[in-house]
Design an enzyme around this catalytic site. Structure first.
Site, PDB file in Angstrom:
ATOM      1  N   TYR A 142      -2.982  14.333  -7.066  1.00  0.00           N
ATOM      2  CA  TYR A 142      -3.999  13.311  -7.296  1.00  0.00           C
ATOM      3  C   TYR A 142      -5.243  13.886  -7.980  1.00  0.00           C
ATOM      4  O   TYR A 142      -5.978  13.161  -8.639  1.00  0.00           O
ATOM      5  CB  TYR A 142      -4.433  12.682  -5.970  1.00  0.00           C
ATOM      6  CG  TYR A 142      -3.598  11.531  -5.485  1.00  0.00           C
ATOM      7  CD1 TYR A 142      -2.221  11.634  -5.380  1.00  0.00           C
ATOM      8  CD2 TYR A 142      -4.202  10.336  -5.104  1.00  0.00           C
ATOM      9  CE1 TYR A 142      -1.462  10.589  -4.902  1.00  0.00           C
ATOM     10  CE2 TYR A 142      -3.450   9.271  -4.625  1.00  0.00           C
ATOM     11  CZ  TYR A 142      -2.083   9.410  -4.534  1.00  0.00           C
ATOM     12  OH  TYR A 142      -1.346   8.360  -4.053  1.00  0.00           O
ATOM     13  N   LYS A 188       8.792  20.083  -1.187  1.00  0.00           N
ATOM     14  CA  LYS A 188       9.905  20.137  -2.141  1.00  0.00           C
ATOM     15  C   LYS A 188      10.026  21.592  -2.584  1.00  0.00           C
ATOM     16  O   LYS A 188       9.974  21.914  -3.777  1.00  0.00           O
ATOM     17  CB  LYS A 188       9.632  19.159  -3.305  1.00  0.00           C
ATOM     18  CG  LYS A 188      10.795  18.951  -4.247  1.00  0.00           C
ATOM     19  CD  LYS A 188      11.955  18.157  -3.675  1.00  0.00           C
ATOM     20  CE  LYS A 188      13.139  18.173  -4.638  1.00  0.00           C
ATOM     21  NZ  LYS A 188      14.359  17.538  -4.085  1.00  0.00           N
ATOM     22  N   ASP A 220      12.880  14.483  -0.165  1.00  0.00           N
ATOM     23  CA  ASP A 220      13.934  13.485  -0.415  1.00  0.00           C
ATOM     24  C   ASP A 220      14.744  13.256   0.865  1.00  0.00           C
ATOM     25  O   ASP A 220      15.032  12.107   1.237  1.00  0.00           O
ATOM     26  CB  ASP A 220      14.840  13.897  -1.594  1.00  0.00           C
ATOM     27  CG  ASP A 220      15.308  15.349  -1.526  1.00  0.00           C
ATOM     28  OD1 ASP A 220      14.805  16.130  -0.680  1.00  0.00           O
ATOM     29  OD2 ASP A 220      16.188  15.717  -2.331  1.00  0.00           O
ATOM     30  N   ASP A 244       1.575   9.667   0.648  1.00  0.00           N
ATOM     31  CA  ASP A 244       1.332   8.293   0.189  1.00  0.00           C
ATOM     32  C   ASP A 244       2.636   7.496   0.267  1.00  0.00           C
ATOM     33  O   ASP A 244       2.690   6.392   0.809  1.00  0.00           O
ATOM     34  CB  ASP A 244       0.812   8.335  -1.254  1.00  0.00           C
ATOM     35  CG  ASP A 244       0.540   6.954  -1.808  1.00  0.00           C
ATOM     36  OD1 ASP A 244      -0.058   6.136  -1.081  1.00  0.00           O
ATOM     37  OD2 ASP A 244       0.934   6.678  -2.956  1.00  0.00           O
ATOM     38  N   ASP A 248       3.952   4.589   3.376  1.00  0.00           N
ATOM     39  CA  ASP A 248       4.365   3.205   3.091  1.00  0.00           C
ATOM     40  C   ASP A 248       5.765   2.956   3.651  1.00  0.00           C
ATOM     41  O   ASP A 248       6.058   1.902   4.215  1.00  0.00           O
ATOM     42  CB  ASP A 248       4.391   2.924   1.575  1.00  0.00           C
ATOM     43  CG  ASP A 248       3.079   2.335   1.067  1.00  0.00           C
ATOM     44  OD1 ASP A 248       2.018   2.684   1.630  1.00  0.00           O
ATOM     45  OD2 ASP A 248       3.112   1.532   0.110  1.00  0.00           O
TER      46      ASP A 248
END
Ligand code: IPM
Ligand code: MG
Length: 358
Positions: A142, A188, A220, A244, A248
């Site tokens: 970000y 990751k 993942d 983020d 959700d």
């Protein structure tokens, strides 16, 4: 009597409606506790841009820094989508988080027993879920440099420093100590160097918390595990963009994104906000679910002000309203005895918050 100074940033879309309900509940709970609130409103997001030309006026930062905590609604809307990036509402929010130094974003996902049928997953998969996403909030892709675009290329940089990873890891381990003492760090590392550093540093910090069990998972796989068997998780520690996305996803376990609160904390003032957005499509209709914001106000009482009894009163009032079958429109299909508006839901919870005995 103590008076807490709260900065209110209502923002765009449904922001004003949901903040008004949280204030109603805060005032109700204060009426039966020995403290009081004084509120100061500040602008951020599209509404701030419309009035001042800046999605984050300096005055808003000053107001926030002069308060005991910030209660924030939501920002954004299609109206501002075509502005240059630095003028967009989201840029205001990111700058705000950075200015306040709120590096740790705590996003609990709890499934209320009353709403196990509202989840898109089977009741037996979600019943009893109680996890906390600890998302790094002011670093990673970000904010990383370089970033930019030209006609044919766009680029961002995911970068974390040791110090940034250490402080968020400490937060996650400390939170885990108050829960079931398990941290799953999500990265990751099979592909990204930044993630390998993340994994190494988190592993080092873990040695300072011998009681906490640390595991690592690729993002993942974590996205898959979260819907396969969410109860395996306690604290999920992760970076900005993975957090983020996963938060959700986690919100859907509970049945509605309109239920989930968050706390963003750092060295100074904390920001308490629902995890959902400004939902411009339903703004002004009185159908938004205020529970995520009311629950964020409860997190504010708990984490920023240390008013644990008051926070418990609100949490119990939310549970009571749900168990009695009060539902806003987003949850109307799930065992509703009465479908209520945003402000009716706020009033019911306010009423119960003021009466709950412990
Ligand atoms: C969130 C939101 C924000 C984010 C947006 C609005 C900038 O999605 O708080 O999760 O990506 O952090
Ligand atoms: Mg988000």
């Amino acid at each position: 009597m103590k008076t807490y100074k709260i900065a209110l940033i209502k923002g765009d879309g449904i922001g004003p409606e949901i903040i008004d309900e949280a204030v109603k509940v805060l005032d109700a709970v204060a009426s039966c506790c020995d403290f009081d609130f004084s509120y100061e409103e500040a602008l951020m997001g599209g509404c701030a841009y419309d009035i001042t030309g800046d999605p984050l006026p300096q005055e808003t930062i000053t107001t926030a820094l002069n308060s005991d905590a910030v209660l924030f609604g939501a920002i954004g809307g299609t109206k501002w989508d075509n502005l240059p990036r630095e003028k967009r509402p989201e840029s205001g929010l990111l700058r705000f988080r950075k200015e306040l130094g709120v590096y740790a974003n705590l996003r609990p996902a709890v499934v209320y027993d009353e709403l196990v049928n509202a989840s898109s997953l089977k009741p037996e998969v979600v019943r009893g879920v109680d996890l906390m996403v600890v998302r790094e909030l002011i670093g990673g892709i970000y904010f990383g440099e370089p970033k930019g675009r030209d006609e044919n290329r766009g680029w961002n940089t995911m970068v974390y420093t040791r110090g940034e990873i250490e402080r968020i890891a400490h937060q996650a381990f400390k939170i885990a100590m108050t829960r079931t003492k398990r941290v799953c760090s999500i990265d990751k590392a099979n592909v990204l160097d930044v993630s390998q550093l993340w994994r190494d540093v988190v592993t080092e910090i873990a040695t300072q918390y011998p009681e906490v069990e640390l595991s690592h998972m690729y993002v993942d796989n974590a996205a898959m595990q979260l819907i396969r068997d969410p109860k395996q998780f306690d604290v999920m520690l992760t970076g900005n963009i993975f957090g983020d996305i996963l938060s959700d996803e986690a919100s859907m376990l509970s049945g509605s994104i309109g239920l989930l609160p968050s706390a963003s904390i750092g060295a100074r003032i904390g920001v308490y906000e629902p995890i959902h957005g400004s939902a411009p499509d339903i703004a002004g209709q009185g159908i938004a679910n205020p529970i995520a914001t009311i629950s964020s106000a409860s997190m504010m009482l708990r984490y920023a002000l240390g008013e644990i009894d008051a926070a418990n009163k609100i949490d119990n009032a939310i549970k009571r309203a749900l168990s009695e079958g009060y539902r806003t429109k987003d949850l109307a299909q799930y065992d509703a005895k009465e479908v209520c508006s945003t402000s009716e839901m706020g009033s019911i919870i306010a009423n119960y918050s003021a009466k709950c005995k412990h």
